[in-house]
Design a protein around this motif. Structure first.
Motif, PDB file in Angstrom:
ATOM      1  N   VAL A 274      34.509  34.628  37.459  1.00 21.37           N
ATOM      2  CA  VAL A 274      35.810  35.152  37.019  1.00 21.37           C
ATOM      3  C   VAL A 274      35.600  36.013  35.777  1.00 21.37           C
ATOM      4  O   VAL A 274      34.988  35.563  34.807  1.00 21.37           O
ATOM      5  N   GLN A 275      36.088  37.246  35.829  1.00 18.49           N
ATOM      6  CA  GLN A 275      36.009  38.126  34.668  1.00 18.49           C
ATOM      7  C   GLN A 275      37.357  38.799  34.445  1.00 18.49           C
ATOM      8  O   GLN A 275      37.955  39.319  35.384  1.00 18.49           O
TER       9      GLN A 275
ATOM     10  N   ASN B 219      53.846  35.278  39.284  1.00 19.81           N
ATOM     11  CA  ASN B 219      53.212  34.587  40.397  1.00 19.81           C
ATOM     12  C   ASN B 219      52.765  35.570  41.476  1.00 19.81           C
ATOM     13  O   ASN B 219      52.932  36.796  41.335  1.00 19.81           O
ATOM     14  N   THR B 220      52.198  35.042  42.538  1.00 16.02           N
ATOM     15  CA  THR B 220      51.669  35.906  43.589  1.00 16.02           C
ATOM     16  C   THR B 220      52.777  36.673  44.300  1.00 16.02           C
ATOM     17  O   THR B 220      52.517  37.710  44.909  1.00 16.02           O
TER      18      THR B 220
ATOM     19  N   ASP C 189      49.335  44.912  39.472  1.00 18.73           N
ATOM     20  CA  ASP C 189      49.034  45.869  40.525  1.00 18.73           C
ATOM     21  C   ASP C 189      47.862  45.300  41.308  1.00 18.73           C
ATOM     22  O   ASP C 189      46.707  45.381  40.869  1.00 18.73           O
ATOM     23  N   ASN C 190      48.155  44.670  42.422  1.00 19.97           N
ATOM     24  CA  ASN C 190      47.106  44.006  43.190  1.00 19.97           C
ATOM     25  C   ASN C 190      46.102  44.999  43.777  1.00 19.97           C
ATOM     26  O   ASN C 190      44.941  44.648  43.987  1.00 19.97           O
TER      27      ASN C 190
ATOM     28  N   THR D  51      39.811  36.656  44.069  1.00 24.77           N
ATOM     29  CA  THR D  51      40.850  37.380  44.804  1.00 24.77           C
ATOM     30  C   THR D  51      42.112  37.416  43.954  1.00 24.77           C
ATOM     31  O   THR D  51      42.923  36.487  43.975  1.00 24.77           O
ATOM     32  N   PHE D  52      42.273  38.492  43.207  1.00 29.24           N
ATOM     33  CA  PHE D  52      43.338  38.615  42.199  1.00 29.24           C
ATOM     34  C   PHE D  52      44.722  38.341  42.796  1.00 29.24           C
ATOM     35  O   PHE D  52      45.531  37.631  42.201  1.00 29.24           O
ATOM     36  N   SER D  53      44.972  38.882  43.971  1.00 26.23           N
ATOM     37  CA  SER D  53      46.311  38.769  44.562  1.00 26.23           C
ATOM     38  C   SER D  53      46.685  37.337  44.910  1.00 26.23           C
ATOM     39  O   SER D  53      47.864  37.042  45.138  1.00 26.23           O
TER      40      SER D  53
END
Length: 121
Positions: A1-2, A51-52, A71-72, A27-29
């Protein structure tokens, strides 16, 4: 994770700043995200979360002045800060929320490197 942050700086009271946080390594989104801040000599304070589903949540102290967004497609989290006050001064961190915790007003399990926001005349 960065989580790599940019933005911040010094601004006069009433001014605006925008913080960005570029995420990688996950997976950011799929994750809820937050902003946390720490004023000098104080404990970290939760500021805002998204949230997602792009629903947003704010601490009372920033409600109506700050806007969190994501911004996914760019794997990036933002914090638009308007009508800044001297009490908003501190180190700001983006954070990935622990998915095991249902509440949104938590500090997060992974933090960015932090960026300084100073509001002063």
């Amino acid at each position: 994770v960065q989580l790599v942050q940019s933005g911040g700086g010094m601004v006069q009271p009433g001014g605006s700043l925008r913080l960005s946080c570029a995420a990688s390594g996950f997976t950011f989104s799929s994750y809820d995200m937050s902003w946390v801040r720490q004023a000098p000599g104080k404990e970290p304070e939760w500021v805002a979360a998204i949230n997602t589903g792009h629903n947003t949540y704010y601490a009372d102290s920033v409600k109506g002045r700050f806007t969190i967004s994501r911004d996914n497609a760019k794997n990036t989290l933002y914090l638009q800060m308007n009508s800044l006050k001297p009490e908003d001064t501190g180190l700001y961190y983006c954070a990935r929320k622990d998915p095991r915790i249902a509440r949104m007003n938590v500090l997060g399990e992974y933090w960015g490197q932090g960026t300084q926001v100073t509001v002063s005349s």
